[in-house]
Motif scaffolding. Structure first.
Motif, short mmCIF file in Angstrom:
data_model
loop_
_atom_site.label_atom_id
_atom_site.label_comp_id
_atom_site.label_asym_id
_atom_site.label_seq_id
_atom_site.Cartn_x
_atom_site.Cartn_y
_atom_site.Cartn_z
N SER A 173 0.83 -1.22 0.00
CA SER A 173 0.00 0.00 0.00
C SER A 173 0.85 1.26 0.00
O SER A 173 0.51 2.25 -0.65
CB SER A 173 -0.93 0.01 1.22
OG SER A 173 -1.85 -1.04 1.14
N THR A 174 1.96 1.22 0.71
CA THR A 174 2.87 2.37 0.74
C THR A 174 3.42 2.64 -0.65
O THR A 174 3.44 3.80 -1.10
CB THR A 174 4.03 2.13 1.73
OG1 THR A 174 3.49 1.91 3.03
CG2 THR A 174 4.98 3.30 1.77
N CYS A 175 3.84 1.60 -1.32
CA CYS A 175 4.36 1.77 -2.69
C CYS A 175 3.29 2.30 -3.63
O CYS A 175 3.55 3.18 -4.45
CB CYS A 175 4.92 0.45 -3.22
SG CYS A 175 6.52 0.02 -2.51
N LYS A 176 2.07 1.78 -3.51
CA LYS A 176 0.97 2.26 -4.35
C LYS A 176 0.72 3.75 -4.11
O LYS A 176 0.52 4.52 -5.05
CB LYS A 176 -0.31 1.48 -4.06
CG LYS A 176 -0.36 0.11 -4.64
CD LYS A 176 -1.71 -0.51 -4.28
CE LYS A 176 -1.90 -1.87 -4.84
NZ LYS A 176 -3.21 -2.43 -4.44
N ARG A 177 0.69 4.13 -2.83
CA ARG A 177 0.42 5.52 -2.48
C ARG A 177 1.51 6.44 -3.03
O ARG A 177 1.22 7.49 -3.60
CB ARG A 177 0.33 5.67 -0.96
CG ARG A 177 0.09 7.11 -0.50
CD ARG A 177 0.02 7.21 1.02
NE ARG A 177 1.07 6.55 1.73
CZ ARG A 177 2.29 7.04 1.92
NH1 ARG A 177 2.63 8.20 1.41
NH2 ARG A 177 3.19 6.37 2.60
N LEU A 178 2.77 6.05 -2.88
CA LEU A 178 3.87 6.87 -3.37
C LEU A 178 3.89 6.94 -4.89
O LEU A 178 4.23 7.98 -5.47
CB LEU A 178 5.21 6.34 -2.84
CG LEU A 178 5.44 6.60 -1.36
CD1 LEU A 178 6.69 5.86 -0.88
CD2 LEU A 178 5.57 8.08 -1.07
N LEU A 179 3.49 5.86 -5.55
CA LEU A 179 3.41 5.86 -7.01
C LEU A 179 2.32 6.85 -7.46
O LEU A 179 2.54 7.64 -8.38
CB LEU A 179 3.10 4.46 -7.51
CG LEU A 179 3.12 4.22 -9.00
CD1 LEU A 179 4.52 4.52 -9.55
CD2 LEU A 179 2.75 2.79 -9.31
N LYS A 180 1.20 6.81 -6.78
CA LYS A 180 0.10 7.73 -7.08
C LYS A 180 0.54 9.18 -6.82
O LYS A 180 0.25 10.08 -7.61
CB LYS A 180 -1.10 7.38 -6.21
CG LYS A 180 -2.35 8.14 -6.53
CD LYS A 180 -3.50 7.63 -5.67
CE LYS A 180 -4.77 8.39 -5.95
NZ LYS A 180 -5.89 7.90 -5.12
N GLU A 181 1.26 9.39 -5.73
CA GLU A 181 1.76 10.72 -5.39
C GLU A 181 2.73 11.23 -6.45
O GLU A 181 2.68 12.39 -6.84
CB GLU A 181 2.45 10.65 -4.02
CG GLU A 181 2.78 11.97 -3.39
CD GLU A 181 3.36 11.80 -2.00
OE1 GLU A 181 4.35 12.50 -1.72
OE2 GLU A 181 2.84 10.98 -1.21
N LEU A 182 3.62 10.37 -6.93
CA LEU A 182 4.58 10.75 -7.96
C LEU A 182 3.85 11.18 -9.24
O LEU A 182 4.18 12.21 -9.83
CB LEU A 182 5.54 9.60 -8.26
CG LEU A 182 6.60 9.86 -9.32
CD1 LEU A 182 7.54 10.98 -8.88
CD2 LEU A 182 7.38 8.60 -9.61
N HIS A 183 2.87 10.39 -9.64
CA HIS A 183 2.10 10.75 -10.84
C HIS A 183 1.37 12.08 -10.64
O HIS A 183 1.28 12.89 -11.56
CB HIS A 183 1.09 9.66 -11.19
CG HIS A 183 1.71 8.42 -11.73
ND1 HIS A 183 2.60 8.42 -12.78
CD2 HIS A 183 1.59 7.12 -11.37
CE1 HIS A 183 2.98 7.18 -13.04
NE2 HIS A 183 2.39 6.37 -12.18
N SER A 184 0.88 12.29 -9.44
CA SER A 184 0.18 13.54 -9.13
C SER A 184 1.12 14.74 -9.26
O SER A 184 0.75 15.78 -9.83
CB SER A 184 -0.39 13.47 -7.72
OG SER A 184 -0.94 14.70 -7.34
N TYR A 185 2.34 14.61 -8.73
CA TYR A 185 3.31 15.70 -8.84
C TYR A 185 3.70 15.96 -10.29
O TYR A 185 3.88 17.10 -10.70
CB TYR A 185 4.56 15.42 -8.01
CG TYR A 185 4.39 15.69 -6.53
CD1 TYR A 185 3.92 16.91 -6.07
CD2 TYR A 185 4.69 14.71 -5.58
CE1 TYR A 185 3.75 17.16 -4.72
CE2 TYR A 185 4.52 14.95 -4.23
CZ TYR A 185 4.05 16.17 -3.81
OH TYR A 185 3.89 16.42 -2.48
N GLU A 186 3.84 14.90 -11.06
CA GLU A 186 4.19 15.07 -12.47
C GLU A 186 3.09 15.81 -13.22
O GLU A 186 3.37 16.71 -14.03
CB GLU A 186 4.46 13.70 -13.12
CG GLU A 186 5.75 13.08 -12.65
CD GLU A 186 5.93 11.64 -13.09
OE1 GLU A 186 4.94 11.00 -13.50
OE2 GLU A 186 7.07 11.15 -12.99
#
Length: 109
Positions: free
Chosen positions: A12-25
């Protein structure tokens, strides 16, 4: 010894950070377009400078988020290896492996 709960948390942590990265991009793209539009329309220099600062801050978040994602990926891979050694199976392992592949694909591309 790793538990199923630990694996779920790391996944879940990895999923959240992946989503966060896409959001920042996406935010960087949006703010860059806004800045370009402001330059073309001849916006007030002060407002333009503030917008450039917003864009710079957004750009700074991407490497930080990427670094956190790399660390979380390493944690997830470690716990996944423990599970494989203990020959535990289940949908949690499949989900974790799917997330690992998705993140590795992102880093390679």
């Amino acid at each position: 010894m790793a538990t199923v709960r630990d694996l779920k948390i790391k996944t879940s942590t990895c999923k959240r950070l992946l989503k966060e990265l896409h959001s920042y991009e996406k935010e960087v793209e949006r703010e860059a377009a806004k800045t370009t539009n402001m330059k073309e329309s001849g916006a007030d220099p002060y407002v333009l400078k503030q917008q450039e600062n917003v864009l710079a801050e957004s750009r700074m978040m991407i490497p930080d988020c990427r670094k956190r994602l790399e660390a979380s990926l390493a944690d997830l891979q470690g716990i996944l290896e423990e599970f494989k050694e203990e020959s535990k199976g289940g949908p949690e392992i499949d989900e974790a492996e799917k997330v690992v592949v998705e993140i590795k694909t992102l880093f390679q591309g």
